[in-house]
Write a protein that holds these residues in place. Structure first.
Motif, PDB file in Angstrom:
ATOM      1  N   LEU A 158       0.838  -1.200   0.000  1.00 36.47           N
ATOM      2  CA  LEU A 158       0.000   0.000   0.000  1.00 36.47           C
ATOM      3  C   LEU A 158       0.874   1.252   0.000  1.00 36.47           C
ATOM      4  CD1 LEU A 158      -2.583  -0.915   2.798  1.00 36.47           C
ATOM      5  CD2 LEU A 158      -2.983  -0.980   0.345  1.00 36.47           C
ATOM      6  N   THR A 159       0.300   2.354  -0.476  1.00 30.09           N
ATOM      7  CA  THR A 159       0.956   3.649  -0.338  1.00 30.09           C
ATOM      8  C   THR A 159       0.608   4.225   1.029  1.00 30.09           C
ATOM      9  OG1 THR A 159      -0.924   4.889  -1.218  1.00 30.09           O
ATOM     10  CG2 THR A 159       0.722   4.108  -2.822  1.00 30.09           C
ATOM     11  N   GLN A 160       1.288   5.298   1.404  1.00 28.94           N
ATOM     12  CA  GLN A 160       1.014   5.934   2.694  1.00 28.94           C
ATOM     13  C   GLN A 160      -0.434   6.418   2.764  1.00 28.94           C
ATOM     14  OE1 GLN A 160       3.825   8.932   4.008  1.00 28.94           O
ATOM     15  NE2 GLN A 160       2.182  10.025   5.034  1.00 28.94           N
ATOM     16  N   SER A 161      -0.939   7.006   1.691  1.00 23.12           N
ATOM     17  CA  SER A 161      -2.314   7.491   1.708  1.00 23.12           C
ATOM     18  C   SER A 161      -3.318   6.340   1.798  1.00 23.12           C
ATOM     19  CB  SER A 161      -2.603   8.371   0.493  1.00 23.12           C
ATOM     20  OG  SER A 161      -2.391   7.653  -0.701  1.00 23.12           O
ATOM     21  N   GLN A 162      -3.010   5.221   1.172  1.00 19.05           N
ATOM     22  CA  GLN A 162      -3.889   4.059   1.279  1.00 19.05           C
ATOM     23  C   GLN A 162      -3.881   3.501   2.697  1.00 19.05           C
ATOM     24  OE1 GLN A 162      -2.004   1.836  -1.892  1.00 19.05           O
ATOM     25  NE2 GLN A 162      -3.801   2.082  -3.227  1.00 19.05           N
ATOM     26  N   VAL A 163      -2.721   3.497   3.340  1.00 18.69           N
ATOM     27  CA  VAL A 163      -2.626   3.046   4.735  1.00 18.69           C
ATOM     28  C   VAL A 163      -3.454   3.968   5.622  1.00 18.69           C
ATOM     29  CG1 VAL A 163      -1.090   2.717   6.708  1.00 18.69           C
ATOM     30  CG2 VAL A 163      -0.390   1.925   4.450  1.00 18.69           C
ATOM     31  N   ALA A 164      -3.345   5.279   5.402  1.00 14.81           N
ATOM     32  CA  ALA A 164      -4.114   6.247   6.191  1.00 14.81           C
ATOM     33  C   ALA A 164      -5.609   6.026   6.005  1.00 14.81           C
ATOM     34  CB  ALA A 164      -3.728   7.667   5.798  1.00 14.81           C
ATOM     35  N   GLU A 165      -6.014   5.749   4.786  1.00 12.17           N
ATOM     36  CA  GLU A 165      -7.426   5.498   4.504  1.00 12.17           C
ATOM     37  C   GLU A 165      -7.909   4.219   5.185  1.00 12.17           C
ATOM     38  OE1 GLU A 165      -9.907   4.383   0.545  1.00 12.17           O
ATOM     39  OE2 GLU A 165      -8.577   6.131   0.384  1.00 12.17           O
ATOM     40  N   GLU A 166      -7.115   3.163   5.117  1.00 12.36           N
ATOM     41  CA  GLU A 166      -7.495   1.881   5.717  1.00 12.36           C
ATOM     42  C   GLU A 166      -7.536   1.933   7.239  1.00 12.36           C
ATOM     43  OE1 GLU A 166      -8.355  -1.254   4.462  1.00 12.36           O
ATOM     44  OE2 GLU A 166      -8.582  -0.209   2.553  1.00 12.36           O
ATOM     45  N   THR A 167      -6.580   2.645   7.835  1.00 15.44           N
ATOM     46  CA  THR A 167      -6.490   2.681   9.300  1.00 15.44           C
ATOM     47  C   THR A 167      -7.330   3.792   9.914  1.00 15.44           C
ATOM     48  OG1 THR A 167      -4.557   4.138   9.216  1.00 15.44           O
ATOM     49  CG2 THR A 167      -4.155   1.754   9.336  1.00 15.44           C
ATOM     50  N   MET A 168      -7.720   4.768   9.099  1.00 17.36           N
ATOM     51  CA  MET A 168      -8.432   5.961   9.560  1.00 17.36           C
ATOM     52  C   MET A 168      -7.587   6.770  10.540  1.00 17.36           C
ATOM     53  SD  MET A 168     -12.428   4.895   9.631  1.00 17.36           S
ATOM     54  CE  MET A 168     -12.352   3.407  10.598  1.00 17.36           C
ATOM     55  N   LEU A 169      -6.260   6.667  10.410  1.00 16.55           N
ATOM     56  CA  LEU A 169      -5.335   7.466  11.205  1.00 16.55           C
ATOM     57  C   LEU A 169      -4.948   8.706  10.408  1.00 16.55           C
ATOM     58  CD1 LEU A 169      -2.897   4.668  12.459  1.00 16.55           C
ATOM     59  CD2 LEU A 169      -4.588   5.898  13.835  1.00 16.55           C
ATOM     60  N   PRO A 170      -4.577   9.783  11.110  1.00 12.29           N
ATOM     61  CA  PRO A 170      -4.107  10.973  10.390  1.00 12.29           C
ATOM     62  C   PRO A 170      -2.820  10.664   9.616  1.00 12.29           C
ATOM     63  CG  PRO A 170      -4.488  11.460  12.718  1.00 12.29           C
ATOM     64  CD  PRO A 170      -4.626   9.984  12.551  1.00 12.29           C
ATOM     65  N   SER A 187       7.048   4.098  -6.217  1.00 13.83           N
ATOM     66  CA  SER A 187       5.993   3.593  -7.089  1.00 13.83           C
ATOM     67  C   SER A 187       6.422   3.749  -8.541  1.00 13.83           C
ATOM     68  CB  SER A 187       4.697   4.381  -6.838  1.00 13.83           C
ATOM     69  OG  SER A 187       3.737   4.076  -7.814  1.00 13.83           O
ATOM     70  N   PHE A 188       6.205   2.738  -9.339  1.00 16.54           N
ATOM     71  CA  PHE A 188       6.534   2.826 -10.756  1.00 16.54           C
ATOM     72  C   PHE A 188       5.558   3.730 -11.491  1.00 16.54           C
ATOM     73  CE2 PHE A 188       8.372  -1.464  -9.828  1.00 16.54           C
ATOM     74  CZ  PHE A 188       9.685  -1.072  -9.937  1.00 16.54           C
ATOM     75  N   SER A 189       4.319   3.787 -11.020  1.00 13.29           N
ATOM     76  CA  SER A 189       3.314   4.610 -11.690  1.00 13.29           C
ATOM     77  C   SER A 189       3.412   6.085 -11.309  1.00 13.29           C
ATOM     78  CB  SER A 189       1.906   4.087 -11.392  1.00 13.29           C
ATOM     79  OG  SER A 189       1.656   4.150 -10.009  1.00 13.29           O
ATOM     80  N   ASP A 190       3.929   6.386 -10.109  1.00 14.76           N
ATOM     81  CA  ASP A 190       4.071   7.770  -9.662  1.00 14.76           C
ATOM     82  C   ASP A 190       5.283   7.839  -8.735  1.00 14.76           C
ATOM     83  OD1 ASP A 190       3.899  10.346  -8.711  1.00 14.76           O
ATOM     84  OD2 ASP A 190       1.791  10.220  -8.148  1.00 14.76           O
ATOM     85  N   ALA A 191       6.400   8.310  -9.248  1.00 14.41           N
ATOM     86  CA  ALA A 191       7.658   8.302  -8.498  1.00 14.41           C
ATOM     87  C   ALA A 191       7.614   9.202  -7.264  1.00 14.41           C
ATOM     88  CB  ALA A 191       8.810   8.718  -9.402  1.00 14.41           C
ATOM     89  N   ARG A 192       6.587  10.030  -7.132  1.00 11.07           N
ATOM     90  CA  ARG A 192       6.466  10.869  -5.930  1.00 11.07           C
ATOM     91  C   ARG A 192       5.966  10.061  -4.739  1.00 11.07           C
ATOM     92  NH1 ARG A 192       2.396  15.060  -8.347  1.00 11.07           N
ATOM     93  NH2 ARG A 192       1.637  13.054  -9.040  1.00 11.07           N
ATOM     94  N   LYS A 193       5.406   8.894  -4.999  1.00  6.58           N
ATOM     95  CA  LYS A 193       4.833   8.063  -3.940  1.00  6.58           C
ATOM     96  C   LYS A 193       5.747   6.889  -3.619  1.00  6.58           C
ATOM     97  CE  LYS A 193       0.080   9.099  -5.108  1.00  6.58           C
ATOM     98  NZ  LYS A 193      -1.215   8.538  -5.479  1.00  6.58           N
ATOM     99  N   ARG A 194       5.643   6.422  -2.386  1.00 10.76           N
ATOM    100  CA  ARG A 194       6.374   5.234  -1.957  1.00 10.76           C
ATOM    101  C   ARG A 194       5.366   4.124  -1.686  1.00 10.76           C
ATOM    102  NH1 ARG A 194      11.544   6.043  -1.426  1.00 10.76           N
ATOM    103  NH2 ARG A 194      11.972   4.212  -0.183  1.00 10.76           N
ATOM    104  N   ILE A 195       5.787   2.904  -1.951  1.00 12.00           N
ATOM    105  CA  ILE A 195       4.972   1.714  -1.726  1.00 12.00           C
ATOM    106  C   ILE A 195       5.562   0.986  -0.526  1.00 12.00           C
ATOM    107  CG2 ILE A 195       4.181  -0.450  -2.733  1.00 12.00           C
ATOM    108  CD1 ILE A 195       3.156   1.871  -4.296  1.00 12.00           C
ATOM    109  N   TYR A 196       4.719   0.588   0.410  1.00 10.14           N
ATOM    110  CA  TYR A 196       5.168  -0.078   1.649  1.00 10.14           C
ATOM    111  C   TYR A 196       4.644  -1.514   1.686  1.00 10.14           C
ATOM    112  CZ  TYR A 196       6.312   4.639   3.059  1.00 10.14           C
ATOM    113  OH  TYR A 196       6.856   5.886   3.119  1.00 10.14           O
TER     114      TYR A 196
END
Length: 91
Positions: free
Chosen positions: A43-55, A77-86
């Motif tokens: 997941l990306t950081q934003s996806q983790v935030a969405e899943e956990t409902m944490l800030p 991320s290969f699709s968007d180099a500004r994002k990291r995949i965890y």
């Protein structure tokens, strides 16, 4: 492709247990993030935030703590180099 032998299975289980032992000393937010990554895979950081409902700031802190403990790996991320995949390191 053959099935893993008993030794390979034991090593994998020991590695996973060592990973969860490292998580046990971390804050609750890091434990939650680790569990979400366990269930969802990568997941990306934003996806983790969405899943956990944490800030987002809390998620960022948790991911940094997990990376420092060697429990989580990140890559660009290969699709968007500004994002990291965890992803969990011991899956």
């Amino acid at each position: 492709m053959s099935a893993p032998d008993a030794t390979q299975v034991e090593v994998a289980e020991e590695t996973e247990q060592a990973g969860w032992d490292a998580v046990s000393d971390l804050p609750p937010s890091a434990k939650l993030v680790a569990k979400v990554l366990e269930y969802n895979g990568t997941l990306t950081q934003s996806q983790v935030a969405e899943e956990t409902m944490l800030p987002p700031r809390t998620v960022r802190y948790a991911l940094n703590r997990l990376e420092d403990a060697g429990v989580v790996h990140s890559r660009f991320s290969f699709s968007d180099a500004r994002k990291r995949i965890y992803t969990l390191a011991f899956e």
